[in-house]
Design a protein around this motif. Structure first.
Motif, PDB file in Angstrom:
ATOM      1  N   UNK A   1       0.805  -1.218   0.000  1.00 14.63           N
ATOM      2  CA  UNK A   1       0.000   0.000   0.000  1.00 14.63           C
ATOM      3  C   UNK A   1       0.844   1.276   0.000  1.00 14.63           C
ATOM      4  N   UNK A   2       0.274   2.328  -0.579  1.00  7.93           N
ATOM      5  CA  UNK A   2       0.794   3.681  -0.400  1.00  7.93           C
ATOM      6  C   UNK A   2       0.325   4.176   0.966  1.00  7.93           C
TER       7      UNK A   2
ATOM      8  N   UNK B   1       6.088   3.707   1.422  1.00  7.47           N
ATOM      9  CA  UNK B   1       5.636   2.375   1.019  1.00  7.47           C
ATOM     10  C   UNK B   1       5.350   1.568   2.279  1.00  7.47           C
ATOM     11  N   UNK B   2       4.220   0.876   2.298  1.00  3.63           N
ATOM     12  CA  UNK B   2       3.860   0.108   3.481  1.00  3.63           C
ATOM     13  C   UNK B   2       3.200  -1.209   3.148  1.00  3.63           C
TER      14      UNK B   2
ATOM     15  N   UNK C   1       1.944   7.260  -9.674  1.00  5.47           N
ATOM     16  CA  UNK C   1       3.059   6.374  -9.327  1.00  5.47           C
ATOM     17  C   UNK C   1       2.714   4.906  -9.528  1.00  5.47           C
ATOM     18  N   UNK C   2       3.718   4.130  -9.901  1.00  5.19           N
ATOM     19  CA  UNK C   2       3.571   2.671  -9.974  1.00  5.19           C
ATOM     20  C   UNK C   2       3.754   2.084  -8.587  1.00  5.19           C
ATOM     21  N   UNK C   3       3.031   1.004  -8.297  1.00 12.69           N
ATOM     22  CA  UNK C   3       3.143   0.312  -7.017  1.00 12.69           C
ATOM     23  C   UNK C   3       3.299  -1.183  -7.288  1.00 12.69           C
TER      24      UNK C   3
ATOM     25  N   UNK D   1       7.723  -1.528  -3.733  1.00 13.62           N
ATOM     26  CA  UNK D   1       8.253  -0.319  -4.362  1.00 13.62           C
ATOM     27  C   UNK D   1       7.115   0.567  -4.865  1.00 13.62           C
ATOM     28  N   UNK D   2       7.275   1.864  -4.657  1.00 10.24           N
ATOM     29  CA  UNK D   2       6.378   2.877  -5.206  1.00 10.24           C
ATOM     30  C   UNK D   2       7.260   3.963  -5.809  1.00 10.24           C
TER      31      UNK D   2
END
Length: 231
Positions: free
Chosen positions: A84-85, A110-111, A157-159, A219-220
């Protein structure tokens, strides 16, 4: 004044490029906030956002360039990841307007919202709270918080999440059902958001179980990478 027992240590999270840390007051989480994840959990449509909480000591801070040790918890055979963001609130308030919401954001990270899915599933069937499935110790790993001004446009953003080098979750933040500003605005109608609140904004599809020894890399775009190993 002194305490009758030792006072707990206040949890905090490293800040990118600083020796200072971000103190965590409360942890809010948004459920089913990506279309693809809602579908994999058996739901469709843009339902109103709903929230649950974790205690602040669920935070497992992981400094940049390190790998955090994530304990496999008791009472589960289905320990699942949710990448998650995370939004860190620097300016508190209630009834915050959508157009003002991003001004309350101090930074992003990032979490992982780690979940004892079997316990959560049983609680759902019985109409009981999710606490045993969601709110246990070290269930909220988090990487360093990057100040908002340095993070760039999180909306695009990509996650991603890799487990043992293989892609498990992959999406973009613009696939959130309720975006960051909308989430803050709605949440602030239920609670007065304090400075130090962190909001786990929801996870894309691909949630799955992990085992001891697994290495997770989240990764974000624009943020420090989060690395943990299940022990």
């Amino acid at each position: 004044m002194s305490y009758v027992i030792p006072a707990p240590i206040h949890p905090s999270v490293p800040v990118t490029g600083s020796v200072d840390t971000f103190p965590v007051h409360r942890i809010y989480c948004v459920g089913r906030n990506y279309v693809d994840h809602a579908k994999e959990m058996g739901h469709t449509g843009r339902e109103a956002p709903f929230f649950f909480m974790k205690p602040s000591d669920a935070i497992l801070p992981v400094p940049a360039g390190t790998t955090g040790a994530l304990p496999y918890p008791a009472h589960t055979q289905d320990f699942q990841h949710e990448m998650e963001l995370v939004v860190a609130i620097g300016k508190g308030g209630s009834d915050i307007g959508v157009d003002e919401a991003l001004g309350h954001v101090w930074g992003y990270a990032a979490g992982l919202d780690m979940t004892r899915r079997d316990l959560q599933g049983e609680a759902k069937k019985l109409g009981r709270p999710w606490d045993t499935g969601k709110a246990f110790e070290q269930s909220a790993p988090i990487g360093p918080i990057t100040p908002a001004a340095q993070a760039g446009d999180m909306g695009q953003a990509a996650i991603t999440l890799h487990v043992n080098g293989a892609v498990r979750q992959s999406s973009t933040i613009d696939m959130l059902i309720w975006n960051v500003a909308e989430t803050i605005a709605d949440l602030s109608t239920y609670f007065t958001l304090p400075p130090g609140a962190v909001i786990y904004t929801g996870t894309p599809a691909g949630v799955a179980a992990v085992q001891r020894g697994d290495e997770l890399v989240g990764a974000i775009t624009g943020l420090d990478t989060l690395r943990v190993k299940v022990v």
